[in-house]
Write a protein that holds these residues in place. Structure first.
Motif, short mmCIF file in Angstrom:
data_model
loop_
_atom_site.label_atom_id
_atom_site.label_comp_id
_atom_site.label_asym_id
_atom_site.label_seq_id
_atom_site.Cartn_x
_atom_site.Cartn_y
_atom_site.Cartn_z
N MET A 1 1.22 -0.89 -0.48
CA MET A 1 -0.15 0.14 -0.26
C MET A 1 1.52 1.67 -0.07
N MET A 2 1.39 1.47 0.60
CA MET A 2 2.91 2.25 1.30
C MET A 2 3.61 2.20 -0.65
N VAL A 3 3.87 1.55 -1.16
CA VAL A 3 4.24 1.71 -2.57
C VAL A 3 3.53 2.45 -3.80
N LEU A 4 2.58 1.81 -3.46
CA LEU A 4 0.67 2.12 -4.37
C LEU A 4 0.70 3.35 -4.39
N TRP A 5 0.75 3.93 -2.69
CA TRP A 5 0.28 5.25 -2.17
C TRP A 5 1.91 6.23 -2.82
N GLU A 6 2.66 5.92 -2.74
CA GLU A 6 3.86 7.07 -3.41
C GLU A 6 3.49 6.72 -4.88
N SER B 1 -5.60 8.32 -8.23
CA SER B 1 -6.52 9.48 -6.89
C SER B 1 -6.88 8.00 -5.18
N ALA B 2 -6.80 9.27 -4.31
CA ALA B 2 -7.27 8.70 -3.66
C ALA B 2 -8.27 7.88 -3.43
N HIS C 1 6.09 9.13 1.21
CA HIS C 1 5.61 10.54 1.97
C HIS C 1 3.71 10.01 1.85
N GLY C 2 3.97 10.21 3.81
CA GLY C 2 2.15 9.05 3.90
C GLY C 2 2.12 7.40 3.95
N VAL D 1 -0.43 7.38 -5.94
CA VAL D 1 -1.32 8.73 -5.45
C VAL D 1 -0.59 10.04 -5.57
N ASN D 2 0.88 10.35 -4.97
CA ASN D 2 1.90 11.01 -4.99
C ASN D 2 2.08 11.47 -6.04
#
Lengths: 479, 479, 479, 479
Positions: C346-351, C360-361, C424-425, C354-355
């Motif tokens: 999930m962190m990798v996909l967020w960075e 989008s979120a 980040h996040g 999304v970032n």
């Protein structure tokens, strides 16, 4: 004086075989084994060399008046560069000012080109429209050997052809048996983005590609193709530089349309990192339209050539020197657009095409010469090696090599977009109209020996188009 | 005796022009205006007619032992039918039984074919695998002029080649410079669906297409192409009949792969409604694999030909008479698969291709003759009109017309899948090896005059493949 | 004890809004503004944080016996890692040995998983076929909450499912309302290429990607999709790693087929240069199948997620330590295949999603949780934030950041394929079954608190499939 | 008075489940099992029925002044028809005359729409450009709940928006968080072809489709999409009617662009053979733009809906009676363009979508209501069944059936493009703003009960677009 090439390997778009070739009176008179030498014949031993049709560059702009200046290579220096690179014919462009009669412009360009060392022909640009333009198109086709008309979809407020002009001119082309060609960039978007970049303070050459992103070309390519498709006309896209435009051509071809695509040696091998060069002059030297692209587009262009989606290679040779480029020192939109390449085109394609395993030597011939001759209806006079064909040939030495550089090129400008590229396999001798025109680094041709090439209308693919028109003629319903 | 064709219009894959043609000793010896007549020369006035290269049908099965019977047209009647339709060469198939040595089968077929009236050559099928098969492939290529091997991806428990065989054989083909070809249908799915249909009580010919739906072909086409692509081999798909297979070929070609596709005259013009025919015999007469398809596939096939995605046209001529078809009276899976067509192929393509505005006459030549010659490496001996080429020609009368029917065809069977189709433009004279072989409805050739065509390995496209192999040789990382 | 999250921003696959959330008895009991605090309720201030459905990783292999060893992360350490990364449920795989009864294997895995900290469910692999397998599939669906079956198209001579098995099993899945899933690689090609590499002396990890090039996956993806399409079954492709497979899925979806694609966090962000690492151990640590790919595939995978061609993200978490990897020191084919990632997904996909502006979120939620819940028919129990849904949540702090490293991850192995990636996040708190399971770096869950998730058959998309089956039932022609 | 629906099956875009629904004060106040009946509540037994969100038709033109006349259905009759068909909201169009202030036109349409029986909202058309237009767009977005602007790429010399307007307006839309929408037809080509047809004597309705062939739409779709893509704006294409436009949308979506496509019930089910109707009046009754298409386009449109390439269904309801159509008796270009359909849309989609197995009931809801609500940012107020959402519902009786006909429709015109189509499954009760609006064939709503729907800017997909804009901000190179 005749010319006999002995011991070489003939490479055409279809075949590779050993044969001697005799050139007499400007044409190929014999092809065979052990041709005996007629009197008054120069014999050239080409053992171990490849003999291929002389290159045809379908897209050059010699001494073009553009953006307030005139391109540095004229029909003399430009065609010398062509011969030095194995190219025996160019198709240049007559570009009338809006409101200027087409025939007047055509005559002007014929005068300028009289000093050519290599053969030449002209596409004529349609930069405005009224009945006289339509009339002049007809005259050019019927009386002057013009069978292609060019349309700039960019350069708003200058030579841009809007959709109404495209519709009118493509229709006329179809009627005349001429090929409409387009420079595909959406002029409104370019105009908008140029102003946006300048407004944001981006005034250097890096603003140039930002103002002409790939979709700007993809859009216009699609538009031109669809307009042609709607009218039943063929269409030829010059300097295809993006994956998007390749996709647009492929889509149309896969849906029964007759579309041709041209790619520049530069777009195949140079990417957009050049615009980030900290040296303004170097960055500016690469300003041309469409601009160089992110690297992955190159892959799409090569795949396009391999699959037959793109059929011709060109250069858009339009040489501006550093002093000229400096006109846009404070505003990239004022940098004269253009780069050189007519000399290097075949070498670049040999190195990155044949040597890299992307294409065969036969495909090389098709892509540098034959396909252009077919599309613009001068095949089999040009673009092939056959008894009766014009003796325009290049002798290629697959063992020779050199590194390209502005220091050694023929063009009158200080930069080469191919600077530092090493080529394995070189044009050693160029034969134009049956005479040695360039041989082992020496120019042997004379100014004015280049001949104007008349191109008759109605190439092969028109048969099909006409049959389709006939069958598709709509009918009124009786009520 | 020599033969001089006077006053005709020569049509090749590239050009159309007026010329006389002189045939001597089986080859074309002169092409030109007003050729003077040598002694002992028959002169044929072909004014108003088109002279084209004789057709090459790359896919026939004469006297094939298959599904417990033997095809009705042997190499005599089959090649007579070919000549009647303008086709001067066929490429038939040697199909060894599993475990049968390839060379033994090859010799058998050579014996059978000795009585041929037209020229012939053989693809050899790989129906099993061990080292001897690999050895025999090498012998066939080096000593017997075979440069293509066929793989059936269907016919489970009979001649189906599973993936391990495909991998081994394609690799060997690449090494030998031979083209692997495939019949692309997923044999496991066919097997499953055949049993399913029978279990559901669908035993008539309508079960045939239901057991071989389009995706069954699309799958196998993709698989063969990807296996070839992985190994760096070329691949040729026989009888492409679906939009899905066309898409698979296009995708690979657009990704730098060398893929060839063949289409049958039948798939271009006959649709699957034939299996709903209330007359069992008529429905069964159309049972072949792949089956005729829903109409929209025809459009995809034509577009494939137009775009160059498909390059050759064939027939899969494999004639079974009504009595033979009746073997599957109670079970469609027992109906011998096959239909005729070697006589009609060129006529059908002329009517639905050229007359409909889909393709030009030059493309017609490419699709019926030249492309096959190039792919299977017998160009320019075959497939062209050129001094030195074999004098295999067809004289086409664009003004003549007739209606196709089993009542008048040469094949030994009672049905024609083209029954009732009217053709405008007919082959009038067929010249094979420089002699009149068929003229105005009369057979002039003799049994045994057809010659075996040796096909050398390493066609043009192999250069590129070999260069790529070389460049792609992987390396170990030093650690 | 209940749990009240106050002041957060709820992010679902469809919406973003401010609300408090009350969790009682393992489910969400209230969502609203200013929820009053019931007795015995822990209140968590999540002001400035995002509350999202807990992640569901549809592809893990905890303590898998594979290639002669057993994966280092068992259901304890593996689910702790999951919780640490915001993932509250995993779907692991029961993989019977060939000939082992499915139910026996299933029971074995249920035992092993009893110690889980997070929720779990099982796909069951079909590694062989006979009537008992078919029977056991039925029992698993009807009595044990299994609604998906996995098929390995690679691993010849081990667990590979050949086409006949695929056909039989997919048909059974369709009948049962279960989803067939596939590991898409052509096992015959892998086998051939592995032997070829070893024969050429390429024994290091760099041989791994060479033995499984992209077309090997593209082929198998196409095959599985076409087999499913022929049978009318849905199909789910695990770990799609190539542009070719994305294209295959897209093609099928564009032709009315129901196809799902999963992508791994690793394939989205790691490329094949890792196999060139001079350190054997590091290179070997990246050996998994399919391998990491040339960079341009990542772009295709992201585009696939953006366009909806791919719907889920997973990890194929299968952790082998350096000692285990060393089993293949002299032969890359012996290196246990697998990497970790369940914590980082999930962190990798967020960075990178999304970032980077790619998604989008809300799409993040869909891709990490909701879509998996829908496809495998546990929506809206899982994968959403709604009254009545299971209280599986992650509280995300968009302001926090950290750098990923094996030094700090929960997995029992010494390497991380995401080593050095800054995020980040971050997931700050993970709530599983209504309880704090992980909070600010601390594990609060107990072994065995993870629950087995029963997944009922016949998800939404089966309605359409069933209707189609009904309409497409073929009929015999009456003659 | 409140309303309680008891015993029904709730169908949303995601789920199907049994529940009662209570509507109070215009919104849904409870969803659950066995809801007890509050005082003053009407109870409706909907056992065996489906309860779905009320339809939203995003494309209607009530009482539009167009081509010299005014559409026959005004906001009264038009919204009655909507309610009769289960549609509770329409999005109509404010179309200023060129030079007319946008706000003035907006006020005019608000007045006209005050009599509506169902809810309504407005797209506003951009038919000209200057700074005041830009200002008015801002005011409409900020003060009047408008979040979408329409651009006609056809209708030259009337309301056509040329590329410069598209560039300016799309840029403004992006800035404001509004969606640009386009009617995609190349106006120059239409103009040219209309004149060509008339010149060729084709003056009847059959000339209409000939003047607007599919490529005319494909071109404009591509253009609008590429312009939006270049600017980073989203784009919504109204009434997509061709395979070419579907392909254009798909291509853009597959390349990370945010594009939406709408399709009309008519284009999904009616083909261009209608224009060959020997009865002029009937043929003319089908004149709308884009015209009905050859049948294969329908297949592409359905596939587009299935794959998610197209997301919404509409009608372009613009009713002209026979007398009005007769204005073009002698010249098809004078026939007022428009057909009815707001009543039939959901029924047609149910019959040809759900009953045919093409889509599920959940997809039906998404395509008739939810997706439109999401794109135009009124979700989850509209388009869903959820506590707190507006009580706009339709009760569908899957057992009822009827045959569509102008004889029984609510529209004020004499023809129905769906004449004779039998529907299985009908809207029985329509609930608008919590009240029975239409029940068992009877209108219960009052004029003026329809409410204006304010649509706020910045829907979900804007987050991603804005993030991308941020990341893509170009920078000057420091030299």
């Amino acid at each position: 004086m005749s010319l006999l090439l002995k011991g070489g390997t003939v490479v055409t778009h279809e075949e590779t075989y050993q044969a001697d070739i005799l050139c007499e009176d400007g044409v190929i008179s014999q092809i065979g084994s052990n041709i005996s030498t007629p009197a008054d014949t120069k014999v050239l031993d080409v053992t171990g060399k490849l003999i291929m049709p002389g290159g045809i560059d379908p897209h050059t702009h010699m001494q073009l008046p553009f953006m307030g200046t005139v391109a540095k290579d004229d029909f003399a220096s430009g065609t010398i560069a062509a011969l030095a690179g194995g190219t025996t014919s160019i198709i240049d462009f007559v570009i009338p000012n809006p409101q200027q009669p087409l025939l007047e412009a055509y005559q002007q360009w014929r005068e300028w080109s009289a000093k050519s060392y290599a053969n030449y022909s002209f596409h004529v640009a349609i930069t405005w429209w009224d009945d006289s333009v339509s009339q002049d198109m007809e005259t050019l086709v019927k009386d002057h050997g013009v069978n292609s008309f060019k349309h700039f979809m960019a350069y708003k407020n200058a030579i841009m052809a809007t959709d109404d002009i495209l519709v009118a001119s493509f229709s006329k082309c179809l009627e005349l048996g001429a090929v409409p060609t387009v420079h595909a960039e959406n002029g409104e978007l370019v105009y908008h983005l140029q102003h946006k970049m300048i407004a944001e303070g981006i005034t250097g050459p890096e603003g140039h590609p930002l103002s002409r992103p790939p979709l700007v070309e993809g859009e216009a390519a699609n538009r031109a193709i669809n307009i042609a498709g709607t009218l039943g006309a063929p269409i030829y896209l010059v300097h295809v530089s993006t994956a998007e435009a390749v996709d647009a051509i492929r889509y149309a071809k896969d849906h029964s349309q007759i579309v041709f695509g041209e790619v520049l040696a530069g777009h195949l091998t140079v990417d957009d990192s050049v615009y980030q060069n900290p040296d303004w002059e170097t960055a500016a030297a690469h300003v041309m339209s469409p601009p160089f692209r992110p690297k992955y587009h190159q892959d799409a262009l090569w795949k396009g050539l391999q699959a037959g989606t793109l059929q011709t290679t060109a250069t858009d040779h339009c040489a501006f020197c550093s002093e000229q480029k400096a006109m846009g020192k404070d505003n990239f939109t004022q940098i004269p657009n253009g780069t050189a390449g007519v000399e290097e085109r075949m070498m670049v394609l040999w190195e990155h095409g044949v040597n890299s395993g992307r294409i065969s030597a036969n495909e090389f011939v098709a892509l540098t010469s034959t396909n252009t001759a077919k599309i613009f209806n001068i095949y089999p006079r040009k673009g092939c090696i056959r008894v009766g064909a014009d003796a325009d040939l290049v002798v290629w030495n697959p063992e020779a090599s050199k590194t390209l550089s502005a220091a050694t090129h023929q063009s009158n400008i200080e930069h080469s977009i191919f600077e530092g590229m090493t080529i394995h396999g070189l044009p050693e001798t160029t034969i134009c109209n049956g005479k040695l025109a360039w041989h082992q680094g020496e120019l042997l041709a004379q100014s004015g020996e280049g001949k104007y090439i008349e191109r008759p209308p109605y190439a092969g693919y028109y048969d099909t188009l006409q049959k389709r028109q006939e069958l598709n003629t709509p009918k009124a319903v009786s009520r």
